[in-house]
Structure formats: structure tokens, C-alpha cells
Design a protein around this motif. Structure first.
Motif, PDB file in Angstrom:
ATOM      1  N   THR A  58      -1.186  -1.243  -4.340  1.00  0.00           N
ATOM      2  CA  THR A  58      -2.632  -1.015  -4.292  1.00  0.00           C
ATOM      3  C   THR A  58      -2.950   0.395  -4.807  1.00  0.00           C
ATOM      4  N   SER A  59      -4.159   0.523  -5.361  1.00  0.00           N
ATOM      5  CA  SER A  59      -4.582   1.834  -5.865  1.00  0.00           C
ATOM      6  C   SER A  59      -5.753   2.366  -5.046  1.00  0.00           C
ATOM      7  N   GLY A  60      -6.348   1.485  -4.232  1.00  0.00           N
ATOM      8  CA  GLY A  60      -7.558   1.872  -3.502  1.00  0.00           C
ATOM      9  C   GLY A  60      -8.825   1.576  -4.300  1.00  0.00           C
TER      10      GLY A  60
ATOM     11  N   GLY B  43      -1.340  -1.513   6.472  1.00  0.00           N
ATOM     12  CA  GLY B  43      -2.011  -1.619   7.770  1.00  0.00           C
ATOM     13  C   GLY B  43      -3.144  -2.638   7.697  1.00  0.00           C
ATOM     14  N   ASP B  44      -4.034  -2.599   8.682  1.00  0.00           N
ATOM     15  CA  ASP B  44      -5.106  -3.599   8.768  1.00  0.00           C
ATOM     16  C   ASP B  44      -6.011  -3.590   7.533  1.00  0.00           C
ATOM     17  N   GLY B  45      -6.262  -2.406   6.959  1.00  0.00           N
ATOM     18  CA  GLY B  45      -7.130  -2.313   5.787  1.00  0.00           C
ATOM     19  C   GLY B  45      -6.546  -3.083   4.608  1.00  0.00           C
ATOM     20  N   THR B  46      -5.237  -2.992   4.437  1.00  0.00           N
ATOM     21  CA  THR B  46      -4.571  -3.680   3.318  1.00  0.00           C
ATOM     22  C   THR B  46      -4.517  -5.189   3.586  1.00  0.00           C
TER      23      THR B  46
ATOM     24  N   GLY C 207       1.519   0.138   8.365  1.00  0.00           N
ATOM     25  CA  GLY C 207       0.346   1.002   8.472  1.00  0.00           C
ATOM     26  C   GLY C 207       0.597   2.037   9.548  1.00  0.00           C
ATOM     27  N   SER C 208      -0.430   2.788   9.892  1.00  0.00           N
ATOM     28  CA  SER C 208      -0.211   3.757  10.965  1.00  0.00           C
ATOM     29  C   SER C 208      -0.408   3.133  12.341  1.00  0.00           C
ATOM     30  N   ALA C 209      -1.322   2.161  12.469  1.00  0.00           N
ATOM     31  CA  ALA C 209      -1.540   1.564  13.794  1.00  0.00           C
ATOM     32  C   ALA C 209      -1.113   0.083  13.851  1.00  0.00           C
ATOM     33  N   ASN C 210      -1.275  -0.664  12.786  1.00  0.00           N
ATOM     34  CA  ASN C 210      -0.844  -2.071  12.716  1.00  0.00           C
ATOM     35  C   ASN C 210      -1.442  -2.947  13.813  1.00  0.00           C
TER      36      ASN C 210
ATOM     37  N   ASN D  54       0.869  -1.183   0.000  1.00  0.00           N
ATOM     38  CA  ASN D  54       0.000   0.000   0.000  1.00  0.00           C
ATOM     39  C   ASN D  54       0.902   1.227   0.000  1.00  0.00           C
ATOM     40  N   PRO D  55       0.955   1.983  -1.104  1.00  0.00           N
ATOM     41  CA  PRO D  55       1.922   3.102  -1.179  1.00  0.00           C
ATOM     42  C   PRO D  55       1.608   4.249  -0.225  1.00  0.00           C
ATOM     43  N   ILE D  56       0.365   4.332   0.277  1.00  0.00           N
ATOM     44  CA  ILE D  56       0.023   5.508   1.096  1.00  0.00           C
ATOM     45  C   ILE D  56      -0.116   5.210   2.605  1.00  0.00           C
ATOM     46  N   SER D  57      -0.032   3.947   2.999  1.00  0.00           N
ATOM     47  CA  SER D  57      -0.272   3.648   4.416  1.00  0.00           C
ATOM     48  C   SER D  57       0.946   3.986   5.279  1.00  0.00           C
ATOM     49  N   GLY D  58       0.693   4.367   6.540  1.00  0.00           N
ATOM     50  CA  GLY D  58       1.770   4.592   7.522  1.00  0.00           C
ATOM     51  C   GLY D  58       2.815   5.575   7.055  1.00  0.00           C
TER      52      GLY D  58
HETATM   53  N1  LIG Z   1      -2.835   4.071  -3.861  1.00  0.00           N
HETATM   54  C1  LIG Z   1      -3.787   4.358  -2.959  1.00  0.00           C
HETATM   55  N2  LIG Z   1      -4.299   5.618  -2.876  1.00  0.00           N
HETATM   56  C2  LIG Z   1      -5.244   5.938  -1.979  1.00  0.00           C
HETATM   57  N3  LIG Z   1      -5.774   5.050  -1.083  1.00  0.00           N
HETATM   58  C3  LIG Z   1      -5.298   3.791  -1.110  1.00  0.00           C
HETATM   59  C4  LIG Z   1      -4.281   3.378  -2.027  1.00  0.00           C
HETATM   60  N4  LIG Z   1      -4.014   2.070  -1.808  1.00  0.00           N
HETATM   61  C5  LIG Z   1      -4.826   1.674  -0.798  1.00  0.00           C
HETATM   62  N5  LIG Z   1      -5.587   2.679  -0.359  1.00  0.00           N
HETATM   63  C6  LIG Z   1      -6.540   2.672   0.760  1.00  0.00           C
HETATM   64  O1  LIG Z   1      -5.796   2.489   1.983  1.00  0.00           O
HETATM   65  C7  LIG Z   1      -6.680   1.976   2.969  1.00  0.00           C
HETATM   66  C8  LIG Z   1      -6.010   0.929   3.816  1.00  0.00           C
HETATM   67  O2  LIG Z   1      -5.015   1.510   4.575  1.00  0.00           O
HETATM   68  P1  LIG Z   1      -4.407   0.680   5.801  1.00  0.00           P
HETATM   69  O3  LIG Z   1      -5.472   0.434   6.811  1.00  0.00           O
HETATM   70  O4  LIG Z   1      -3.693  -0.504   5.294  1.00  0.00           O
HETATM   71  O5  LIG Z   1      -3.334   1.669   6.324  1.00  0.00           O
HETATM   72  P2  LIG Z   1      -3.316   2.700   7.536  1.00  0.00           P
HETATM   73  O6  LIG Z   1      -4.661   3.333   7.638  1.00  0.00           O
HETATM   74  O7  LIG Z   1      -2.110   3.557   7.426  1.00  0.00           O
HETATM   75  O8  LIG Z   1      -2.998   1.694   8.702  1.00  0.00           O
HETATM   76  P3  LIG Z   1      -3.719   1.205  10.017  1.00  0.00           P
HETATM   77  O9  LIG Z   1      -4.989   0.485   9.606  1.00  0.00           O
HETATM   78  O10 LIG Z   1      -2.715   0.279  10.628  1.00  0.00           O
HETATM   79  O11 LIG Z   1      -3.978   2.448  10.814  1.00  0.00           O
HETATM   80  C9  LIG Z   1      -7.870   1.382   2.217  1.00  0.00           C
HETATM   81  O12 LIG Z   1      -8.999   2.199   2.474  1.00  0.00           O
HETATM   82  C10 LIG Z   1      -7.471   1.484   0.740  1.00  0.00           C
HETATM   83  O13 LIG Z   1      -8.588   1.696  -0.083  1.00  0.00           O
END
Ligand SMILES: Nc1ncnc2c1ncn2[C@@H]1O[C@H](COP(=O)(O)OP(=O)(O)OP(=O)(O)O)[C@@H](O)[C@H]1O
Length: 290
Positions: A43-45, A69-72, A93-96, A12-16
Motif C-alpha cells: 500500500t502507498s496510502g 492493522g484495521d485501517g488496511t 498493525g499497532s493495535a490489531n 502495509n509497509p508502515i503499519s505496526g
Molecule cells: N506506504 C504508506 N505510507 C504512508 N501511509 C500509508 C502507507 N500505506 C498505508 N498507509 C496508511 O496506513 C493507514 C492504515 O494503517 P493501519 O490501521 O493498517 O495500521 P496501524 O495504524 O499500525 O494499526 P492499527 O489500526 O492496528 O493500530 C491508512 O491511513 C493508510 O492510508
């Protein structure tokens, strides 16, 4: 022609806030050292599950590594549902929440090493109101805290601590609930009801000491007490979990209804206020490396 085994890395390029280019380089180096091919999917979301599913079909990787993170992790678990392929987690991720719960190393090299070399263990997966849930979900004061945190700009532990003030202003009273589980009905008032298969929140706070990931059951934890301070201290990992203060029901299916709509979160993501939650466990649905 000899077949070279492949590893699929989903990033996931945008997480954490970990640098994903460095992460990819490190994984690439270890995978090539092992004489395997590395496939990378960022991932692109949008439509990620479909994209990952077609990569899995075409390439049959030996294992999948997820950096996010958990979402991925959740979307990888969904994509892997029909495949018998182990999933390794690189916390990024930010919380993991799940990674902390599973005791996955925070050090990047150690996490990569574990994900590439250890065997997988089966893990139960929950469906809550039709959504896949891999960690801890709840209604009440913690979900309200998650909602306020999502709206604020200050991240991390301090961000949560600061949001306890508006949360306490929003959330002063217990709510009335009815729980149907194991053929019995329980009614009462609570500040928070959690649905947990595992033990800890992402900050390390244990709220479900009896949670086992592969026993075909999850726990419903009812925080009944009006001692708001004690609940928040438990959530913030400032005091140890006190069994006398939380009621626990172990079950494989539950229906929770409340009189009013109550804030609701799944795996750290605020959903909306709800009056009804239906949760069911699916035994050993995922193969997770930890
Ligand atoms: N390239 C992208 N651009 C924008 N959003 C994206 C992209 N790739 C994934 N996402 C979105 O990122 C979200 C998942 O983020 P994830 O929960 O893994 O990370 P986080 O929020 O940093 O971590 P944590 O859940 O540990 O706090 C999903 O909603 C997904 O749709």
C-alpha cells in the motif's frame, strides 16, 4: 497451458512494528510450497482501493491476505466488495483490534498458515456516517482517549494509561443523547455510546459480550454511569464487563444525536467531534478467514 492459482498479499509497509520483508518471505515460501503464485501489493496510502481492484480484476486470486492493522483491513474489505474472494488477516498493525476480536494467532507462522488454509466465514460490515466500519466505534470518553493517544508519543498500553489523565480532565460530565432504533426512541445521559458488531477492543476488553459477526445486527451500548473509574477499567480490560452497568440495544440501523458535539472514533481512528451518527449494517458483506 495449465492455470496456476494465485494468492494476493497486500502489505502495509508502515503499519505496526513487524519486519515486513520477513513476513513477505514467509508467505512466499508457504505459497510456493503449495504450488501457487504469489502476487504482492504494497500500500502507498494513496488510491490503494483502485489499485487493488484492478489487480483483483486482472488476476482473480483464490484468496487475498492482508498484513496490516484495521485501517488496511478496511481498505481490503472495500476493494473486495464486488468480488467473492476470501480475505485472510495477518496481524501487522499497532493495535490489531479486529484480529484480536477474531482470535487470529499473534504468532506470524500460525497466522499465515490459517490465512492460507482455513475456509472463510461471512461477516457483516457497518457503514457509519458513510464510512466503512469493521470493528468498534464510539462517541464519548473512549474516543476522547483515542484522540489524546494519537497526539502523544508514547505507544502501547502505557500510552493509553497515561492518556487517561488528560481524558478525565477533558471529559468530566455525561452528555445528553437521543437514540432512534427499532422504531423506538431512547433519551438520556451517557459517558460513552459504542456501536459494535464484534465483542472486544484490541486490548482484549470485552464490551459487547452478545456481539455476533454474521447475525445481520449490531449492538448499541450505552455507558450511562457516572462511575468514570469503572468505565475506564472496563475499557482497559482491568475488570470484566458488567451487564448491569451498560444498556444494550440490538438493531440493524440506528440514529444517535447529541446535544453538543462529542468526540467520535471509528475502528480506533479519531474522526472529529460530532452531534449525529447514522449507522447501518450490511449483512454478510465480507468473507473473512478466521
Ligand atoms: N506506504 C504508506 N505510507 C504512508 N501511509 C500509508 C502507507 N500505506 C498505508 N498507509 C496508511 O496506513 C493507514 C492504515 O494503517 P493501519 O490501521 O493498517 O495500521 P496501524 O495504524 O499500525 O494499526 P492499527 O489500526 O492496528 O493500530 C491508512 O491511513 C493508510 O492510508
Amino acid at each position: 497451458m495449465t492455470h496456476i492459482p494465485a494468492i494476493l498479499l497486500i502489505v502495509n509497509p508502515i503499519s505496526g512494528d513487524i519486519d515486513k520483508d520477513i513476513l513477505i518471505q514467509k508467505v512466499e515460501k508457504q505459497v510456493l510450497n503449495e504450488g501457487k503464485n504469489l502476487l504482492i501489493y504494497k500500500t502507498s496510502g494513496k488510491h490503494d482501493i483502485q489499485e487493488i481492484t484492478s489487480i483483483l480484476k486482472e488476476n482473480s486470486p483464490q484468496r487475498v491476505l492482508v498484513a496490516g492493522g484495521d485501517g488496511t483491513i478496511k481498505l481490503c474489505v472495500e476493494a473486495l466488495q464486488k468480488f467473492d474472494i476470501p480475505l485472510g488477516i495477518i496481524p501487522a498493525g499497532s493495535a490489531n483490534g479486529l484480529a484480536v476480536d477474531l482470535g487470529i494467532p499473534t504468532d506470524l507462522n500460525n497466522a499465515i498458515d490459517l490465512a492460507l488454509n482455513k475456509n472463510a466465514k461471512p461477516m457483516d460490515i457497518l457503514k457509519i456516517n458513510g464510512e466503512t466500519a469493521i470493528h468498534i466505534s464510539d462517541i464519548g470518553i473512549n474516543a476522547s482517549l483515542v484522540k489524546n493517544y494519537d497526539k502523544s508519543n508514547i505507544r502501547g498500553k502505557l500510552g493509553y494509561a497515561l492518556q487517561s489523565i488528560p481524558t478525565l480532565i477533558d471529559f468530566k460530565e455525561t452528555f445528553r443523547f437521543k437514540i432512534v432504533a427499532n422504531g423506538t426512541i431512547k433519551e438520556g445521559h451517557a459517558m460513552m455510546i459504542a456501536i459494535a458488531n464484534s465483542q472486544k477492543y484490541g486490548n482484549g476488553a470485552v464490551i459487547n459480550p452478545k456481539g455476533k459477526l454474521d447475525d445481520g445486527k449490531f449492538e448499541v451500548l450505552i455507558f450511562k454511569s457516572l462511575q468514570m473509574g469503572k468505565i475506564l477499567q472496563t475499557i482497559f480490560n482491568e475488570i470484566p464487563f458488567d451487564e448491569d452497568f451498560v444498556e444494550m440495544i440490538a438493531t440493524d440501523v440506528v440514529e444517535i444525536t447529541t446535544k453538543e458535539a462529542i468526540p467520535f472514533q471509528i475502528d480506533g481512528e479519531y474522526i472529529e467531534k460530532t452531534k449525529k451518527i447514522e449507522a447501518k449494517i450490511f449483512s454478510k458483506q465480507a468473507q473473512i478467514i478466521y
